[in-house]
Write a protein that holds these residues in place. Structure first.
Motif, PDB file in Angstrom:
ATOM      1  N   GLY A 326       0.809  -1.210   0.000  1.00 67.24           N
ATOM      2  CA  GLY A 326       0.000   0.000   0.000  1.00 67.24           C
ATOM      3  C   GLY A 326       0.842   1.259   0.000  1.00 67.24           C
ATOM      4  O   GLY A 326       0.512   2.251  -0.658  1.00 67.24           O
ATOM      5  N   MET A 327       1.970   1.231   0.743  1.00 66.88           N
ATOM      6  CA  MET A 327       2.875   2.384   0.768  1.00 66.88           C
ATOM      7  C   MET A 327       3.461   2.640  -0.619  1.00 66.88           C
ATOM      8  O   MET A 327       3.557   3.785  -1.076  1.00 66.88           O
ATOM      9  N   VAL A 328       3.846   1.548  -1.279  1.00 67.98           N
ATOM     10  CA  VAL A 328       4.430   1.683  -2.615  1.00 67.98           C
ATOM     11  C   VAL A 328       3.418   2.287  -3.584  1.00 67.98           C
ATOM     12  O   VAL A 328       3.713   3.221  -4.327  1.00 67.98           O
ATOM     13  N   GLN A 329       2.193   1.761  -3.552  1.00 65.98           N
ATOM     14  CA  GLN A 329       1.176   2.271  -4.480  1.00 65.98           C
ATOM     15  C   GLN A 329       0.889   3.738  -4.212  1.00 65.98           C
ATOM     16  O   GLN A 329       0.669   4.521  -5.145  1.00 65.98           O
ATOM     17  N   GLU A 330       0.878   4.118  -2.960  1.00 60.22           N
ATOM     18  CA  GLU A 330       0.616   5.519  -2.619  1.00 60.22           C
ATOM     19  C   GLU A 330       1.703   6.430  -3.192  1.00 60.22           C
ATOM     20  O   GLU A 330       1.424   7.509  -3.715  1.00 60.22           O
ATOM     21  N   LEU A 331       2.952   5.992  -3.104  1.00 64.06           N
ATOM     22  CA  LEU A 331       4.057   6.766  -3.661  1.00 64.06           C
ATOM     23  C   LEU A 331       3.945   6.879  -5.177  1.00 64.06           C
ATOM     24  O   LEU A 331       4.151   7.949  -5.760  1.00 64.06           O
ATOM     25  N   LEU A 332       3.605   5.749  -5.823  1.00 68.60           N
ATOM     26  CA  LEU A 332       3.488   5.756  -7.274  1.00 68.60           C
ATOM     27  C   LEU A 332       2.335   6.646  -7.726  1.00 68.60           C
ATOM     28  O   LEU A 332       2.454   7.375  -8.713  1.00 68.60           O
ATOM     29  N   THR A 333       1.222   6.582  -7.013  1.00 64.59           N
ATOM     30  CA  THR A 333       0.067   7.423  -7.358  1.00 64.59           C
ATOM     31  C   THR A 333       0.424   8.895  -7.247  1.00 64.59           C
ATOM     32  O   THR A 333       0.092   9.717  -8.110  1.00 64.59           O
ATOM     33  N   ARG A 334       1.135   9.227  -6.178  1.00 66.29           N
ATOM     34  CA  ARG A 334       1.518  10.628  -5.965  1.00 66.29           C
ATOM     35  C   ARG A 334       2.519  11.081  -7.021  1.00 66.29           C
ATOM     36  O   ARG A 334       2.421  12.196  -7.555  1.00 66.29           O
ATOM     37  N   LYS A 335       3.473  10.217  -7.347  1.00 68.05           N
ATOM     38  CA  LYS A 335       4.512  10.579  -8.314  1.00 68.05           C
ATOM     39  C   LYS A 335       3.913  10.839  -9.693  1.00 68.05           C
ATOM     40  O   LYS A 335       4.358  11.736 -10.419  1.00 68.05           O
TER      41      LYS A 335
END
Length: 434
Positions: A326-335
């Motif tokens: 979930g942390m990874v997806q959140e970073l990718l979404t933000r990026k």
């Protein structure tokens, strides 16, 4: 997300005949029991919906009754098939697939009750904030709260709570890791209430680090009902927004080291009590991870050119892995500048012909909200929104790979535990981190 079929069971028809059924587990937790022909029916519907050439081949049918060795071979083949299905993001997002899983769970438990997906609308949480929250299954032990799992799109909250042992509850918790999102959520009175209630509980159970003076200030704000001021003070405290797991063991700095782990702020926090009573802690920003039953392993750069695998043994290993994803997806979404999806952007269409274990079928609509699968032979059942949020939507860029055949046999005849390697972290660079 990890699907497995670790075992089978012999079931009896009403006429006395027997058949072999397969127990599907999702993220290490039993979900439902299905027959071969039910999975075959699902496969045929997915072929019509997604195209047969893009799906994994379905294990072939046998004309004669299966021997024990053939039954085991079919179990392994079906496990490989459903695992490959779950690797396809189109399948995870597919309403036929999700409708099948929730219908199979209903049939397995033969339970009534509503899906209760519309809890967010019932408490008047705005659509743009719905996917910042999710339903969790938690267990209360003495003064501790143990988060068991986050409910998936295809799980009935009522059934999930009923089929586990012990005192479990379904709670609504925030489902994001970036503390800056709090500011958006706190602008809404319902969102503020949800964050405030969760934070008060986290402070009371010691998940957030405080001292006597901070506790006094928080208590005074709580007594006055100053929720926003309470949140502003709490958000500045150490471990705010972290999810704390049960104490477990790891192989760092030495084997079988007792450790208290928390997940938050895009990292895993390790706290280890030394022999002199002092506590040492370290924060791990994970580069790559894998999950094997009750173990979570992740690769970490200890020093220049010194990459090591850190292994954690815990009954919450799957939950830890899901938090990291979930942390990874959140970073990718933000990026990528994407925004969190809202319920109004989700479109359901068509229907699922669900085959029961006895061979009868029921038509399940996928574009309404309503009750669960009826067990009385009715021809149609709306299942609607199956839970608060879809993990599959939030993990659209994650690639969960299996590096070896699942449930391979050891030389002593026992099943080898399956490994799920999460290579999502490989696509992140230092530029992805804040």
């Amino acid at each position: 997300m990890h699907f497995s079929i670790p075992d089978t069971q012999e079931c009896r028809e009403e006429n006395g005949s027997t058949y072999i059924a397969y127990n599907i587990h999702i993220n290490g937790v039993f979900h439902c029991t299905v027959r071969y022909r039910q999975l075959h029916s699902l496969h045929e519907q997915l072929k019509r919906d997604l195209g047969g050439s893009t799906l994994p081949p379905f294990p072939p049918k046998k004309l004669l009754p299966l021997s024990p060795s053939q039954t085991e071979e079919r179990r392994l083949s079906l496990e490989k098939y459903i695992l490959q299905l779950s690797q396809d993001q189109r399948v995870l997002n597919n309403d036929v697939f999700n409708g099948f899983l929730v219908s199979a769970q209903n049939e397995t438990q033969r339970a009534g009750g509503s899906q209760d997906e519309k809890v967010c609308s019932h408490i008047h949480l705005p659509n743009e904030l719905v996917y910042y929250f999710a339903l969790f299954l938690v267990k209360k032990e003495e003064n501790d709260l143990i988060v068991v799992k986050r409910l998936q799109d295809f799980e009935s909250p009522y059934i999930s709570q009923r089929c586990v042992k012990g005192m479990h509850r379904i709670v609504l918790r925030k489902n994001y890791w970036d503390p800056s999102i709090d500011l958006e959520v706190m602008n809404d009175c319902v969102g503020l209430n949800l964050l405030y209630a969760q934070t008060v509980q986290d402070v009371e159970r010691g998940w957030v680090l405080t001292n006597r003076e901070i506790q006094r200030q928080l208590a005074a704000l709580q007594a006055k009902g100053a929720k926003k001021e309470y949140m502003e003070l709490a958000r500045a405290l150490k471990y705010y927004g972290y999810l704390q797991f049960q104490q477990c063991t790891c192989n760092f700095p030495k084997p079988n080291t007792p450790v208290l782990i928390s997940a938050g702020n895009r990292e895993l926090n390790f706290r280890i009590e030394c022999e002199d009573g002092s506590v040492k802690e370290g924060n791990f920003k994970v580069t790559r991870g894998r999950n094997v039953n009750l173990e979570l392993s992740f690769e970490y750069l200890m020093s220049r050119e010194d990459m090591r695998w850190v292994t954690v043994t815990s009954p919450q290993a799957v939950l830890m892995s899901m938090c990291l994803q979930g942390m990874v997806q959140e970073l990718l979404t933000r990026k990528r500048g994407h925004k969190v999806r809202t319920p109004s952007k989700r479109v359901r269409k068509g229907s699922l012909s669900y085959m029961r274990r006895d061979g009868s079928s029921t038509q399940v609509t996928l574009n309404h909200t309503g009750e669960n699968l009826p067990m009385d032979g009715a021809t149609q059942s709306p299942i609607g929104e199956l839970s608060l949020s879809r993990l599959s939507e939030r993990l659209s860029d994650l690639n969960i790979l299996d590096n070896r055949p699942h449930s391979a046999m050891r030389t002593n005849g026992e099943a080898e535990p399956s490994t799920v390697e999460n290579d999502a972290f490989n696509i992140m660079s230092d530029n992805s981190l804040p």
